[in-house]
Design an enzyme around this catalytic site. Structure first.
Site, PDB file in Angstrom:
ATOM      1  N   GLY A 168      51.250   7.250 -19.040  1.00  0.00           N
ATOM      2  CA  GLY A 168      52.424   7.991 -18.620  1.00  0.00           C
ATOM      3  C   GLY A 168      53.524   7.135 -18.025  1.00  0.00           C
ATOM      4  O   GLY A 168      54.568   7.652 -17.633  1.00  0.00           O
ATOM      5  N   SER A 194      44.036   2.629 -26.894  1.00  0.00           N
ATOM      6  CA  SER A 194      44.608   3.592 -27.832  1.00  0.00           C
ATOM      7  C   SER A 194      45.960   3.107 -28.324  1.00  0.00           C
ATOM      8  O   SER A 194      46.570   2.205 -27.759  1.00  0.00           O
ATOM      9  CB  SER A 194      44.767   4.952 -27.151  1.00  0.00           C
ATOM     10  OG  SER A 194      45.627   4.837 -26.030  1.00  0.00           O
ATOM     11  N   ARG A 195      46.407   3.734 -29.386  1.00  0.00           N
ATOM     12  CA  ARG A 195      47.790   3.565 -29.810  1.00  0.00           C
ATOM     13  C   ARG A 195      48.635   4.621 -29.095  1.00  0.00           C
ATOM     14  O   ARG A 195      48.112   5.610 -28.593  1.00  0.00           O
ATOM     15  CB  ARG A 195      47.914   3.737 -31.322  1.00  0.00           C
ATOM     16  CG  ARG A 195      47.178   2.675 -32.132  1.00  0.00           C
ATOM     17  CD  ARG A 195      47.531   2.794 -33.596  1.00  0.00           C
ATOM     18  NE  ARG A 195      46.793   1.861 -34.426  1.00  0.00           N
ATOM     19  CZ  ARG A 195      47.122   0.588 -34.618  1.00  0.00           C
ATOM     20  NH1 ARG A 195      48.183   0.095 -34.011  1.00  0.00           N
ATOM     21  NH2 ARG A 195      46.410  -0.197 -35.406  1.00  0.00           N
ATOM     22  N   ILE A 197      50.735   7.776 -28.525  1.00  0.00           N
ATOM     23  CA  ILE A 197      50.906   9.085 -29.146  1.00  0.00           C
ATOM     24  C   ILE A 197      52.311   9.598 -28.851  1.00  0.00           C
ATOM     25  O   ILE A 197      53.052   9.987 -29.748  1.00  0.00           O
ATOM     26  CB  ILE A 197      49.850  10.077 -28.638  1.00  0.00           C
ATOM     27  CG1 ILE A 197      48.443   9.570 -28.982  1.00  0.00           C
ATOM     28  CG2 ILE A 197      50.083  11.464 -29.230  1.00  0.00           C
ATOM     29  CD1 ILE A 197      47.329  10.430 -28.419  1.00  0.00           C
ATOM     30  N   THR A 198      52.691   9.567 -27.592  1.00  0.00           N
ATOM     31  CA  THR A 198      54.027  10.007 -27.196  1.00  0.00           C
ATOM     32  C   THR A 198      54.821   8.892 -26.526  1.00  0.00           C
ATOM     33  O   THR A 198      55.977   9.088 -26.178  1.00  0.00           O
ATOM     34  CB  THR A 198      53.937  11.200 -26.224  1.00  0.00           C
ATOM     35  OG1 THR A 198      53.172  10.802 -25.073  1.00  0.00           O
ATOM     36  CG2 THR A 198      53.259  12.384 -26.885  1.00  0.00           C
ATOM     37  N   SER A 203      48.414  -0.159 -25.569  1.00  0.00           N
ATOM     38  CA  SER A 203      47.907  -1.537 -25.485  1.00  0.00           C
ATOM     39  C   SER A 203      47.513  -2.068 -26.857  1.00  0.00           C
ATOM     40  O   SER A 203      47.727  -3.245 -27.165  1.00  0.00           O
ATOM     41  CB  SER A 203      46.715  -1.605 -24.531  1.00  0.00           C
ATOM     42  OG  SER A 203      47.098  -1.273 -23.217  1.00  0.00           O
ATOM     43  N   ASP A 256      46.384  19.012 -22.113  1.00  0.00           N
ATOM     44  CA  ASP A 256      45.421  17.931 -21.889  1.00  0.00           C
ATOM     45  C   ASP A 256      44.418  18.419 -20.852  1.00  0.00           C
ATOM     46  O   ASP A 256      44.511  18.077 -19.681  1.00  0.00           O
ATOM     47  CB  ASP A 256      46.140  16.669 -21.400  1.00  0.00           C
ATOM     48  CG  ASP A 256      45.237  15.439 -21.428  1.00  0.00           C
ATOM     49  OD1 ASP A 256      44.106  15.552 -21.951  1.00  0.00           O
ATOM     50  OD2 ASP A 256      45.660  14.384 -20.931  1.00  0.00           O
ATOM     51  N   SER A 264      36.789  12.269 -22.456  1.00  0.00           N
ATOM     52  CA  SER A 264      37.375  11.334 -23.416  1.00  0.00           C
ATOM     53  C   SER A 264      37.329   9.903 -22.899  1.00  0.00           C
ATOM     54  O   SER A 264      36.856   8.988 -23.582  1.00  0.00           O
ATOM     55  CB  SER A 264      38.824  11.742 -23.707  1.00  0.00           C
ATOM     56  OG  SER A 264      39.497  10.742 -24.428  1.00  0.00           O
ATOM     57  N   LYS A 288      51.823  11.804 -15.731  1.00  0.00           N
ATOM     58  CA  LYS A 288      50.827  12.848 -15.955  1.00  0.00           C
ATOM     59  C   LYS A 288      50.302  13.421 -14.640  1.00  0.00           C
ATOM     60  O   LYS A 288      49.838  14.561 -14.592  1.00  0.00           O
ATOM     61  CB  LYS A 288      49.666  12.290 -16.788  1.00  0.00           C
ATOM     62  CG  LYS A 288      50.063  11.869 -18.194  1.00  0.00           C
ATOM     63  CD  LYS A 288      48.879  11.304 -18.955  1.00  0.00           C
ATOM     64  CE  LYS A 288      49.284  10.846 -20.351  1.00  0.00           C
ATOM     65  NZ  LYS A 288      48.133  10.263 -21.098  1.00  0.00           N
TER      66      LYS A 288
END
EC number: 2.4.2.57
Length: 503
Positions: A168, A194-195, A197-198, A203, A256, A264, A288
């Site tokens: 975030g 992760s890639r 998303i928003t 990283s 979420d 997750s 977030k």
């Protein structure tokens, strides 16, 4: 009913077939029901119906089902009605506000992974979990089920370290610095990331500028064992595969659920063999986690789940109300991270956060005495050991170990936005900044990035540069700059936000 097989080279994420409405009526099935398709092998598939695409007497079979059953075009197969998975009734149970058992949770997650649930059924599960929250037992069972239904890694040496950020915050590039610092201290850190998303770049997106990031679980173990660490894309593995399918439902709904956030993160860490982790929880406006109070509660939830899984978790509540560092997105972020490793230079926010979290991890890993971790982290950077380890990680992942910060490519289409007046920067909007970067092409275009010339609280004169935007394509740069002028990402005191005139 006997039908002739008709292949469709289309991936749908599950076993799915399409039959003519007349045949469906005769079979007694509706869209969303299941059928068994029998040939030499048998599969159970979700039904879609049509009046035009497939003619009566035929059955369209999408790629996943086609590859499994291995029939040839126009081969006759037997099609029979089939019952829905038991997990559908368990999802309904959650919708009725009831607590699920361990076995029921495992059945749901297993059917998600195997593609046995329709989009509607999966959405119902995610929505029910959002409205009727899970308790600690259910979250633990969900986490364990997500681990068991995917690949797992185990190491002979312990502790196995990890670091995760809730995200975030634009510019949160610290994983590129933390991983080599920890590995340089002799600890193992198999970091899956992760890639975006928003965001402007996760990283994995950043590391991919330097080397490949897509690897199997066994390759992750091999690389980590060889050089002490790695930084790879978790989505390329079969680690906790249910997670990506759940996220695909959460994203369009903009939800979420806390239960799934906990499961997750912890499932992915548990599955790579990590037993010791520091969790970064950025708090502040447009993050977030808006408040420190909410951050503390989330930290307690993560630490409790860690105890249940046998993992040692510590949390760092960090300030996320403004971008981290001065570089956001793509190559400029990678450059800023590498400069820190090369010279121990850079924005104070980047240096302090990286060293603080690295210090916590070094102490938890048992290689630094209490309250001495930060000092050790600084020494590992200043001595060049962290940089050398970063180059080893780049090389083992297939990149060029000779790369330096000034070799990292950035976009050649450039524009600088100037301050309209004198004053102090009162605010930087994280959301507007990220939106501008995405309009410019991030994270797909690796050259896209922003350099902030001024940050919150700094003085600026009229005509001074506020920020510079880099892009790979001129038309994307133009669109992003126009948006930044309509909705400024920086507020300088005295600025008129909007002019309203008498018509």
């Amino acid at each position: 009913m006997k039908l002739r097989a008709q292949p469709y080279d289309i991936e749908v994420g599950r076993y799915e077939v399409i039959i003519n409405s007349a045949d469906a009526e005769e079979l007694g099935v509706l869209a969303g029901d299941r059928v068994q398709v029998k040939d030499k092998d048998t599969i159970t598939a979700v039904v879609e119906t049509t009046d035009a695409i497939v003619s009566p007497g035929k059955i369209g079979i999408y790629r996943e089902a086609w590859e499994s059953i291995k029939v040839v075009p126009d081969e006759v197969v037997e099609v029979l009605p089939a019952a829905k998975p038991k997990s559908v009734s368990f999802i309904r149970k959650k919708m009725d506000k009831q607590k699920l058992t361990s076995e029921e949770m495992h059945a749901i997650i297993e059917d998600i992974v195997d593609g046995n649930l329709t989009e509607v059924e999966l959405t119902a599960f995610v929505t029910a979990s959002y409205i009727y929250t899970m308790d600690s037992d259910e979250i633990e069972w969900m986490t364990r089920a997500m681990v068991k239904t995917g690949d797992q890694i185990s190491f002979d040496v312990h502790p196995v370290m990890d670091h995760h950020s809730i995200g975030g915050v634009p510019g949160n590039k610290i994983s590129l610095c933390i991983v080599p610092i920890i590995a340089a201290a002799g600890l193992l850190i198999p970091k899956t990331s992760s890639r975006a998303i928003t965001g402007a770049g996760g990283s994995a997106d950043l590391m991919e500028i330097l080397c490949p990031v897509s690897f199997r679980a066994d390759e992750i173990k091999k690389m980590t064992t060889k050089v002490g660490g790695c930084l790879v894309w978790g989505g390329a593995t079969n680690i906790a595969p249910a997670d990506d399918k759940i996220i695909n439902v959460e994203y369009p709904l903009s939800i979420d659920p806390k239960s799934q956030l906990l499961a997750s993160v912890m499932a992915k860490k548990f599955a790579v063999g990590a037993d010791t982790m520091v969790l970064d929880i950025p708090c502040g406006n447009e993050t977030k986690i808006p408040t420190v109070q909410e951050g503390r509660k989330l930290a307690r939830d993560f630490m409790e789940l860690g105890d249940r899984l046998g993992m040692k978790i510590e949390c760092a509540l960090t300030y996320g109300g403004t971008p981290l560092g001065r570089a956001i997105g793509g190559g400029v972020e990678v450059r800023e991270a590498m400069v820190m490793l090369e010279k121990f230079e850079g924005p104070r926010s980047l240096l302090e956060k990286t060293i603080a979290i690295s210090g916590m991890m070094l102490e938890m890993g048992g290689v630094a005495p209490k309250n001495e971790g930060a000092k050790m982290a600084v020494e590992l950077v200043k001595s060049g050991k962290a940089l050398q380890k970063f180059k080893e990680i780049i090389e083992v992942q297939g990149g060029d170990p000779k790369v330096t910060s000034d070799m990292v490519p950035i976009g050649d289409k450039v524009a600088t936005v100037l301050s309209p007046q004198d004053g102090y920067v009162l605010e930087i909007s994280n959301k507007r900044l990220v939106y501008m970067c995405r309009l410019a092409g991030a994270p797909h275009d690796k050259g896209v990035g922003v350099i902030l010339h001024k940050k919150k609280g700094e003085y600026v004169k009229k005509g001074d540069g506020l920020f510079t935007l880099y892009a790979d394509k001129e038309w994307k740069l133009d669109a992003a700059i126009k948006e930044s002028l309509r909705n400024p990402i920086m507020m300088v005191e005295g600025m008129i936000l909007e002019k309203i005139e008498v018509v």
